[in-house]
Enzyme design. Structure first.
Site, mmCIF file in Angstrom:
data_model
loop_
_atom_site.group_PDB
_atom_site.id
_atom_site.type_symbol
_atom_site.label_atom_id
_atom_site.label_comp_id
_atom_site.label_asym_id
_atom_site.label_seq_id
_atom_site.Cartn_x
_atom_site.Cartn_y
_atom_site.Cartn_z
ATOM 1 N N ASN A 229 35.981 -5.930 53.329
ATOM 2 C CA ASN A 229 36.870 -6.265 52.211
ATOM 3 C C ASN A 229 38.070 -7.065 52.693
ATOM 4 O O ASN A 229 38.469 -8.066 52.085
ATOM 5 C CB ASN A 229 37.358 -4.994 51.526
ATOM 6 N N ARG A 550 24.036 -13.590 41.119
ATOM 7 C CA ARG A 550 23.654 -13.150 42.459
ATOM 8 C C ARG A 550 22.329 -12.421 42.354
ATOM 9 O O ARG A 550 22.081 -11.703 41.389
ATOM 10 C CB ARG A 550 24.688 -12.185 43.056
ATOM 11 N N ARG A 580 30.737 -16.958 44.893
ATOM 12 C CA ARG A 580 31.395 -16.932 46.199
ATOM 13 C C ARG A 580 30.592 -16.162 47.236
ATOM 14 O O ARG A 580 30.180 -15.039 47.016
ATOM 15 C CB ARG A 580 32.788 -16.325 46.061
ATOM 16 N N HIS A 610 29.181 -16.560 34.565
ATOM 17 C CA HIS A 610 29.246 -15.207 35.114
ATOM 18 C C HIS A 610 28.607 -14.178 34.185
ATOM 19 O O HIS A 610 28.425 -13.031 34.570
ATOM 20 C CB HIS A 610 30.716 -14.835 35.381
ATOM 21 N N TYR A 644 25.750 -0.224 42.846
ATOM 22 C CA TYR A 644 26.811 -0.547 41.889
ATOM 23 C C TYR A 644 26.571 0.207 40.591
ATOM 24 O O TYR A 644 25.439 0.301 40.116
ATOM 25 C CB TYR A 644 26.830 -2.048 41.575
ATOM 26 N N ARG A 740 39.170 -0.058 38.742
ATOM 27 C CA ARG A 740 38.733 0.172 40.113
ATOM 28 C C ARG A 740 39.660 -0.500 41.125
ATOM 29 O O ARG A 740 40.007 0.078 42.141
ATOM 30 C CB ARG A 740 37.320 -0.376 40.314
ATOM 31 N N HIS A 768 31.563 -0.670 38.615
ATOM 32 C CA HIS A 768 31.487 -2.110 38.362
ATOM 33 C C HIS A 768 31.395 -2.467 36.886
ATOM 34 O O HIS A 768 31.575 -3.621 36.510
ATOM 35 C CB HIS A 768 30.267 -2.673 39.117
#
Length: 868
Positions: A229, A550, A580, A610, A644, A740, A768
């Site tokens: 992270n 993704r 990213r 997205h 997730y 979160r 998430h």
């Protein structure tokens, strides 16, 4: 069965005085906590109460009681670590503490790790450990005190108030400012700093690693996650801030702090957390692993036989891929790639008397930790360092040190002038390796000469030089966390597989009812994947449209889309190339899909796609066309779907199908669609839609009707949304926020946000999902939405995002109940205060663990034991 009475703990007068002195230290370091435990034990308090007061486990209380009973005050010292013998003597510790508590060094107001290290002859990390162990806080360093791990001064004059006092004063100041404002006006200092808020999120990850109740290998994994992270934070956030400041672009944040001060605060906080992270691994987790037979050793700790085995391995597998690079007039300083480990080596030529610098890159494709025996590992850089004489034959090795450089990794592509986005991204990925350095990590044993050379050649800010105890790059601990030792991990579980009946055709089920799935508790494979795979083989399906942000290396969904295209169905895939760190993988998938005959598009110029959306168009047996949809909060990624937490709505409801069709046409045909039936879509209308619903709740409260706002998201920093929540709170509307990560809102501030509660839940799974609920459920304008958007500028202004309104009352109730469970005081969570500090609430008054939300959801999903 008789219970043996425990021996009473009795203190002498001197022991009581010394313990009281230690326990009264304001820093509440480890010695203070241990002293407080013993004092409480002497009073006869029960272990559960002592554990709750001290913030430790009952086992920890019992351990220090037993050690004190056995060795009195000496038993409260840390036991010697296994492996390398202790190098710091008691006399050196006494010398450091005596200097710290006496006069400051000449020309300084206080000691720093750098000045104390120079005076005592110890390393900065050793000084820091002595101070922390003794509960000393001599202050932070002055501006420009390069590379000092005790932090860089947050104010330009070098003076800093105590952190808690400053934070409390800030809250009082905001409250006074709110009280002095006209109705409708809000205080200027109402937003928390984004960078610090993210760092506090990563601190919560670190606190999970520090929790002895968490299984040991999961603690190792949290240490790895913390490191990964922080790497990404520097590559994106810190690098972007430095770049914008260097180019003169505006970088003022909503918090009102000056750009330079934000950067200084960010680097200081990251430094403190980095040192805490590295030291905790070395002093707590590494010994705990050794107790379980898992050893991470340095070269000198290996047996002769193990060293001989590694000599052979080095010659056969490592030596051939190494490239030592010498720096001299004919060889300039080499480029140091981002996140790679390197050895800085000083060598001397005895024949000429010349001293030279060389760099040896640690090969990133080799294992981070080499296996020397079962569950015995050694860092790869240690093996290379032990063989430097083979790399520099005939030369003398004067010294060598490990270092690691972080560079920016954000892509810059001008879509307005780029016709082929894929080719442009491929070129930009090639340029990525030449980005400037933004952080330098070095082992705390590094000499000043070598450090000065690295800092000069890399052109790095001295404040971004972090001295850490080795080994560096603890993101590689994921290899240790993956060891097949189930007794040291969370209990295995199998997701619930009957969210959709397995004996009924999926299209029949969805034609009858909407299905809400909650991953990972509900199986992704038997729900979302099943829909796409069924669509690929169903002869009645005419078209499949899907967004991909993704996905995994081996994706059943991509395979199903390819099968559908090869079967003659129309397949449209909106691939986001600019996801990213997944740009290269997405380029590969895009080419593979195109080669199979899929229509691949890359969304809208200037916006990231997205939203998580799939649309299946099917001809029913009666000849009519029906649309089946999945709208989710998470990616179509089968691996992360097990890690997730996310929601997905599977439905054949007509208006959702119409909205999905319109949105896909917007993405592929550049239509001007902005209004939908059951969707809120960014950037055109999502923020406005949320603001309207917040204001509706405020109006309901003003009319004396019930009102409520419940939000769950990853981050909230959008000023317009935060201001709307402040105004709703001022009006008296109860607001519950489950966040979160980043939170720019100050809760619980009188006159501004008194009715707002903010909680954060971290654990086994990454929270998430995004849920936006308004009202109480039985109100006429009560609504619940789920989708892909967080409350950030990038989501609301620079991405195509979609929320879908959940209509089924039972599903609405399930989503509301989940937020209620997270906000419940009996649930383990972190609570945000108005000063920006997060406090962990995970024990009750008796020291017992509060309810684990994720474990409760696992139990509720009627899971079965995992197959052995």
């Amino acid at each position: 069965m008789a219970v043996r009475a425990r021996k009473r703990l009795v203190l002498s007068t001197i022991e009581r005085e010394r313990l009281a002195e230690r326990a009264a230290r304001p820093s509440r370091g480890r010695p203070a906590v241990r002293a407080a435990i013993i004092l409480a034990c002497a009073e006869g308090q029960p272990d559960t109460r002592i554990a709750a007061q001290a913030g430790v486990s009952r086992a920890t209380v019992a351990k220090w009681r037993a050690r004190f009973m056995a060795a009195r005050l000496a038993g409260l010292r840390d036991a010697p670590r296994p492996g390398t013998p202790r190098k710091i003597t008691d006399a050196q510790v006494r010398d450091v503490l005596a200097r710290t508590r006496s006069e400051p060094p000449p020309g300084r107001n206080h000691w720093t790790t750098r000045t104390m290290a120079a005076a005592s002859g110890l390393s900065q990390s050793a000084v820091s450990r002595i101070w922390r162990s003794a509960g000393e806080q001599p202050g932070s360093c002055e501006p420009g005190d390069a590379g000092d791990n005790e932090g860089v001064g947050m104010e330009q004059d070098g003076a800093r108030q105590n952190g808690q006092t400053r934070q409390a004063a800030a809250v009082r100041g905001v409250a006074r400012e709110a009280a002095g404002k006209e109705p409708g006006e809000l205080p200027d200092r109402r937003f928390l700093d984004r960078e610090e808020s993210w760092l506090r999120f990563n601190q919560r990850v670190l606190e999970l690693a520090e929790d002895e109740r968490v299984p040991l290998l999961e603690r190792v994994r949290f240490l790895s996650i913390f490191a990964s992270n922080l790497d990404e934070f520097f590559m994106v956030r810190v690098a972007g801030r430095i770049r914008r400041m260097a180019t003169g672009l505006p970088v003022e944040g909503a918090s009102g702090l000056a750009p330079g001060q934000i950067l200084t605060n960010t680097l200081e906080t990251a430094r403190e957390l980095s040192l805490r992270h590295a030291e905790y691994f070395g002093t707590a987790v590494q010994p705990a692993l050794a107790e379980q037979g898992i050893e991470i050793l340095r070269w000198k700790e290996l047996s002769d036989t193990e060293q001989q085995d590694l000599h052979r391995l080095f010659r056969e597998r490592i030596y051939p891929v190494l490239t030592p690079l010498l720096v001299d007039p004919a060889h300039p300083f080499p480029y140091i790639s981002g996140l790679s480990l390197s050895l800085a080596v000083m060598i001397a030529d005895a024949r000429t008397g010349a001293t030279m610098f060389a760099r040896v890159k640690v090969p990133p494709l080799l294992p981070r930790f080499l296996t020397v025996a079962k569950h015995r590992f050694v860092p790869l850089e240690d093996v290379i360092a032990a063989h430097l004489t083979e790399l520099f034959a005939g030369l003398d090795i004067l010294e060598h040190h490990v270092f690691r450089v972080t560079r920016t990794r954000d892509l810059e592509v001008d879509e307005d002038v780029t016709e082929d986005l894929m080719q442009s991204l491929e070129r930009e990925l090639q340029k990525r390796r030449f980005e400037p350095a933004v952080r330098l990590e070095v082992e705390d044993s590094i000499s000043s000469d070598v450090l000065d050379k690295l800092v000069t050649e890399l052109g790095i800010d001295h404040r971004a030089v972090y001295h850490l105890p080795g080994p560096l790059d603890l993101s590689g601990l994921s290899v240790i966390a993956d060891l097949d030792l189930p007794e040291l991990k969370y209990p295995a579980f199998v997701p619930y597989e009957s969210a959709l009946p397995q004996d009924i055709d999926i299209f029949t089920t969805l034609a009858r009812q909407d299905v809400l799935v909650h991953h990972p508790y509900d199986s992704f494979t038997t729900s979302v994947e099943r829909l796409i795979e069924a669509a690929a083989t169903d002869p009645g399906v005419l078209a499949i449209k899907q967004t991909l942000y993704r996905t995994s290396d081996t994706s059943p969904i991509v395979d199903a889309l390819i099968d559908a295209a090869e079967a003659g169905k129309q397949v449209v895939v909106v691939v986001e190339l600019k996801a990213r760190f997944d740009e290269r993988a997405n380029i590969i998938w895009a080419r593979k899909l195109e080669e199979a005959g899929c229509h691949v598009v890359y969304g809208i110029v200037g916006l990231k796609t997205h939203c998580k959306m799939a649309l299946v168009v099917r001809e029913e047996p009666d000849g009519t066309l029906r649309r089946y949809c999945h709208i989710g909060t998470g990616n179509y990624h089968p691996t992360t779907a097990r890690l997730y937490e996310d929601f997905g709505l599977l439905t054949a409801e007509r208006t959702v199908g119409e909205d999905a069709t319109d949105l896909f046409n917007h993405l592929t045909g550049y239509s001007r669609q902005s209004t939908y039936r059951r969707f809120l879509v960014a950037p055109a209308a999502l923020r406005a839609g949320l603001l309207e619903r917040i204001e509706q709740q405020q109006a309901r409260h003003a009319r004396g009707e019930r009102a409520r706002i419940q939000l769950k998201c990853n981050s909230i920093i959008d000023e317009a949304v935060i201001d709307a929540l402040y105004r709703a709170s001022i009006a008296g509307v109860p607001v519950d926020l489950w966040v979160r990560g980043i939170c720019g809102l100050r809760p619980q501030v009188p006159g501004m946000s008194k009715t707002i509660r903010v909680r954060s839940v971290l654990g086994r799974f990454l929270e998430h999902s995004r849920i936006y609920a308004f009202g109480h459920g039985d109100d006429p304008d009560s609504e619940v939405w789920i989708g892909s958007a967080d409350l950030m500028h990038r989501n609301l202004d620079r991405r195509v995002e979609a929320l879908v309104r959940v209509k089924d009352p039972a599903q609405q109730a399930e989503l509301r109940a989940l937020i209620d469970l997270a906000m419940d005081e009996g649930t383990a969570s972190w609570w945000l205060a108005g000063d920006g500090t997060w406090t962990r609430h995970h024990l009750d008054a008796d020291g017992n663990s509060l309810h684990d939300l994720q474990q409760q959801l696992i139990a509720n999903r009627r899971t079965r034991p995992a197959d052995a």
